[in-house]
Design a protein around this motif. Structure first.
Motif, PDB file in Angstrom:
ATOM      1  N   GLU A  51       0.832  -1.214   0.000  1.00 25.25           N
ATOM      2  CA  GLU A  51       0.000   0.000   0.000  1.00 25.25           C
ATOM      3  C   GLU A  51       0.860   1.256   0.000  1.00 25.25           C
ATOM      4  OE1 GLU A  51      -2.672  -0.371   3.311  1.00 25.25           O
ATOM      5  OE2 GLU A  51      -3.619  -2.162   2.468  1.00 25.25           O
ATOM      6  N   ARG A  52       1.896   1.303   0.843  1.00 34.23           N
ATOM      7  CA  ARG A  52       2.778   2.478   0.890  1.00 34.23           C
ATOM      8  C   ARG A  52       3.542   2.648  -0.412  1.00 34.23           C
ATOM      9  NH1 ARG A  52       3.535   0.143   5.684  1.00 34.23           N
ATOM     10  NH2 ARG A  52       5.593  -0.667   5.146  1.00 34.23           N
ATOM     11  N   ALA A  53       4.024   1.544  -0.975  1.00 33.89           N
ATOM     12  CA  ALA A  53       4.783   1.617  -2.226  1.00 33.89           C
ATOM     13  C   ALA A  53       3.917   2.189  -3.343  1.00 33.89           C
ATOM     14  CB  ALA A  53       5.301   0.225  -2.615  1.00 33.89           C
ATOM     15  N   ASN A  54       2.707   1.714  -3.471  1.00 36.17           N
ATOM     16  CA  ASN A  54       1.825   2.216  -4.524  1.00 36.17           C
ATOM     17  C   ASN A  54       1.414   3.666  -4.285  1.00 36.17           C
ATOM     18  OD1 ASN A  54       1.990  -0.089  -6.067  1.00 36.17           O
ATOM     19  ND2 ASN A  54       0.179  -1.020  -5.150  1.00 36.17           N
ATOM     20  N   ALA A  55       1.241   4.059  -3.020  1.00 34.61           N
ATOM     21  CA  ALA A  55       0.938   5.460  -2.710  1.00 34.61           C
ATOM     22  C   ALA A  55       2.114   6.352  -3.094  1.00 34.61           C
ATOM     23  CB  ALA A  55       0.601   5.618  -1.235  1.00 34.61           C
TER      24      ALA A  55
END
Length: 176
Positions: A51-55
């Motif tokens: 989730e953090r990587a895609n954000a």
């Protein structure tokens, strides 16, 4: 669909369908030995990473991506450019990568890192890429030298562990 392509590898945004493959990587002590404080991640921690990587990719146009083998589409690691404590300026990023142990020694890390640098110089406003490496990781130390990074010093990372710091700047021929 792919953020970056090289001769043998594809990089794309993480998908939740990758969670099992990513968990095998982040749960592998041999892979995680060189990452952060060396601690493996559980399923929830790995899902949070996705989730953090895609954000981050949505925010900056770059970040941590899934690395797939072009020939069979299997997830073999992660790689990307990130804003970090060592590269917090808007025009700098840190290069990161990790691969499954069965993919070590096959030139994939060299191919990945070279492709990431080429992308940075051709498709972004980044002017400085840094790398922080455990001094015991001789393969990554050699890779940084091979790619033209300069050794900027040694110290301790945020976990109090030793690290060697490297950097490379946008070639003058590609400036502005």
């Amino acid at each position: 669909m792919y953020w970056l392509e090289s001769e043998r590898l594809l990089l794309r945004r993480w998908q939740m369908a990758d969670l099992d493959a990513f968990c095998r990587l982040t749960g592998d002590a041999e892979v995680m030995r060189w990452v952060g404080d060396g601690t493996t991640l559980d399923r929830a921690g790995t899902a949070g990473w996705i989730e953090r990587a895609n954000a981050n990719v949505a925010r900056w146009g770059f970040g941590t991506h899934a690395v797939l083998k072009r020939d069979d589409g299997s997830v073999i690691g992660w790689a990307g450019l990130i804003h970090s404590e060592q590269a917090s300026a808007a025009d700098s990023a840190e290069i990161i990568y990790a691969l499954r142990p069965d993919c070590w020694g096959r030139g994939y890390a060299t191919e990945l890192a070279a492709a990431l640098l080429a992308w940075a110089w051709q498709h972004s406003a980044l002017v400085r890429i840094v790398a922080t490496i455990d001094p015991a990781n001789t393969a990554s130390l050699a890779l940084m030298t091979k790619l033209g990074f300069s050794h900027e010093g040694d110290g301790l990372d945020e976990d109090g562990l030793p690290e060697s710091r490297f950097a490379i700047h946008r070639p003058a021929s590609l400036a502005g």
